[in-house]
Design a protein around this motif. Structure first.
Motif, short mmCIF file in Angstrom:
data_model
loop_
_atom_site.label_atom_id
_atom_site.label_comp_id
_atom_site.label_asym_id
_atom_site.label_seq_id
_atom_site.Cartn_x
_atom_site.Cartn_y
_atom_site.Cartn_z
N VAL A 175 -14.26 -97.42 37.32
CA VAL A 175 -13.74 -98.21 36.21
C VAL A 175 -14.52 -99.52 36.14
N PRO A 176 -14.97 -99.94 34.96
CA PRO A 176 -15.65 -101.24 34.88
C PRO A 176 -14.79 -102.33 35.50
N GLU A 177 -15.43 -103.22 36.23
CA GLU A 177 -14.70 -104.21 37.00
C GLU A 177 -13.75 -105.05 36.14
N ASP A 178 -14.18 -105.37 34.91
CA ASP A 178 -13.35 -106.21 34.06
C ASP A 178 -12.21 -105.45 33.38
N ARG A 179 -12.08 -104.15 33.69
CA ARG A 179 -11.00 -103.34 33.13
C ARG A 179 -10.04 -102.83 34.21
N ARG A 180 -10.33 -103.08 35.46
CA ARG A 180 -9.53 -102.50 36.54
C ARG A 180 -8.11 -103.04 36.57
N GLU A 181 -7.97 -104.35 36.45
CA GLU A 181 -6.64 -104.94 36.48
C GLU A 181 -5.78 -104.42 35.33
N ALA A 182 -6.35 -104.37 34.14
CA ALA A 182 -5.59 -103.92 32.98
C ALA A 182 -5.18 -102.46 33.12
N LEU A 183 -6.10 -101.60 33.55
CA LEU A 183 -5.78 -100.19 33.69
C LEU A 183 -4.67 -99.99 34.72
N THR A 184 -4.76 -100.67 35.85
CA THR A 184 -3.73 -100.53 36.88
C THR A 184 -2.37 -100.98 36.35
N ALA A 185 -2.36 -102.07 35.57
CA ALA A 185 -1.11 -102.56 35.01
C ALA A 185 -0.54 -101.60 33.97
N VAL A 186 -1.41 -100.97 33.18
CA VAL A 186 -0.95 -99.97 32.21
C VAL A 186 -0.31 -98.79 32.94
N LEU A 187 -0.93 -98.32 34.00
CA LEU A 187 -0.37 -97.20 34.76
C LEU A 187 0.96 -97.58 35.40
N ALA A 188 1.09 -98.82 35.85
CA ALA A 188 2.34 -99.27 36.47
C ALA A 188 3.51 -99.24 35.48
N GLN A 189 3.20 -99.33 34.18
CA GLN A 189 4.24 -99.27 33.16
C GLN A 189 4.76 -97.86 32.94
N ASP A 190 4.14 -96.88 33.62
CA ASP A 190 4.52 -95.47 33.50
C ASP A 190 4.30 -94.96 32.07
N PRO A 191 3.07 -94.52 31.76
CA PRO A 191 2.75 -94.10 30.38
C PRO A 191 3.47 -92.83 29.93
N ARG A 192 4.08 -92.10 30.83
CA ARG A 192 4.71 -90.84 30.45
C ARG A 192 5.84 -91.06 29.45
N PRO A 193 6.07 -90.11 28.54
CA PRO A 193 7.26 -90.20 27.68
C PRO A 193 8.52 -90.27 28.54
N ALA A 194 9.49 -91.04 28.08
CA ALA A 194 10.70 -91.25 28.88
C ALA A 194 11.43 -89.97 29.18
N TYR A 195 11.27 -88.95 28.33
CA TYR A 195 12.00 -87.70 28.52
C TYR A 195 11.24 -86.70 29.40
N GLN A 196 10.07 -87.08 29.89
CA GLN A 196 9.32 -86.20 30.77
C GLN A 196 9.31 -86.77 32.18
N ASN A 197 9.81 -85.99 33.11
CA ASN A 197 9.87 -86.45 34.50
C ASN A 197 9.69 -85.27 35.45
N THR A 198 8.60 -84.54 35.24
CA THR A 198 8.31 -83.40 36.09
C THR A 198 7.49 -83.88 37.28
N PRO A 199 8.07 -83.90 38.48
CA PRO A 199 7.33 -84.42 39.64
C PRO A 199 6.02 -83.66 39.87
N GLY A 200 4.96 -84.41 40.07
CA GLY A 200 3.68 -83.81 40.39
C GLY A 200 2.86 -83.36 39.20
N ARG A 201 3.45 -83.34 38.01
CA ARG A 201 2.68 -82.93 36.83
C ARG A 201 1.53 -83.91 36.59
N VAL A 202 0.35 -83.38 36.29
CA VAL A 202 -0.81 -84.22 36.07
C VAL A 202 -0.94 -84.53 34.58
#
Length: 231
Positions: A175-202
């Motif tokens: 990941v470009p260095e100037d995008r790493r913090e933002a990408l990690t923060a986006v992932l921490a917000q849990d991008p999955r739809p709220a109604y999907q919670n299948t453990p381990g699904r990629v």
């Protein structure tokens, strides 16, 4: 007085999100996200931005361009409530509205007045897809726009989950260095739809020219692959 009038895009916002999946659910949730506002040729007047540098935040009025023309519904199923409960469209921020208009507050990082594309606004924290049409830009006024005692309705009934993120160093280096913090923060917000919670699904999301694949299990998000998207 006519009740009908046409709106013209005065600018477009360019972000790291070529598609909807992964975009934070509201503006400001990930302040490190970078974006730029580029004006249409007929609005590239530096003097139109005179005084804007004195404001820290801006309101962007924009179009839900992916749903424009698809009609509207009096009730919608907010993802915030799991996608199963219907609420009135005017109690939501659903894109399926009588007029597909969105409103976002972003932080003004800087103004480049003289570029090959005319004046460009550098903003942070936008929740908009790449290429989104902008109808208007207004300054955020904290003495009237900020209401700390306001109630949040059903949007606050379910607390937004912030997940710990396991990002293997060898994948983070892709990941470009100037995008790493933002990408990690986006992932921490849990991008999955709220109604999907299948453990381990990629899941896969596009970000800054990359395809990022991740899975969530036991309350932790793990990045499993980062690859450059093919053109």
């Amino acid at each position: 007085m006519s009740e009908l009038f046409s709106l013209r895009a005065i600018a477009r916002l360019y972000s790291d999100f070529p598609s909807k999946f992964g975009i934070p659910r509201q503006s400001g949730l990930v302040d490190s996200l970078k974006a730029s506002v580029v004006f249409e040729p007929e609005y590239r007047f530096p003097e139109a931005l005179r005084g804007l540098e004195g404001y820290s935040h801006l309101w962007l009025i924009w179009q839900f361009s992916q749903t424009a023309g698809q009609g509207w519904s009096p009730t919608v199923r907010p993802p915030r409530l799991g996608g199963n409960t219907r609420m009135g469209v005017f109690a939501s921020r659903s894109p399926f509205r009588p007029n597909p208009i969105g409103l976002s507050c972003v932080r003004l990082e800087g103004i480049d007045l003289h570029t090959p594309d005319g004046p460009v606004l550098r903003v942070m924290g936008a929740d908009l897809m790449d290429g989104t049409p902008i109808y208007d830009i207004k300054p955020y006024l904290p003495y009237v726009d900020c209401h700390p005692d306001a109630s949040g309705g059903f949007a606050l009934q379910v607390k937004a989950g912030v997940l710990p993120v396991d990002f293997p160093p060898e994948l983070l280096e892709r990941v470009p260095e100037d995008r790493r913090e933002a990408l990690t923060a986006v992932l921490a917000q849990d991008p999955r739809p709220a109604y999907q919670n299948t453990p381990g699904r990629v899941y896969g999301m596009s970000f800054a020219g990359l395809e990022v694949r991740f899975a969530v299990q036991d309350g932790r998000l793990t990045v499993v692959d980062v690859a450059r998207q093919s053109l």
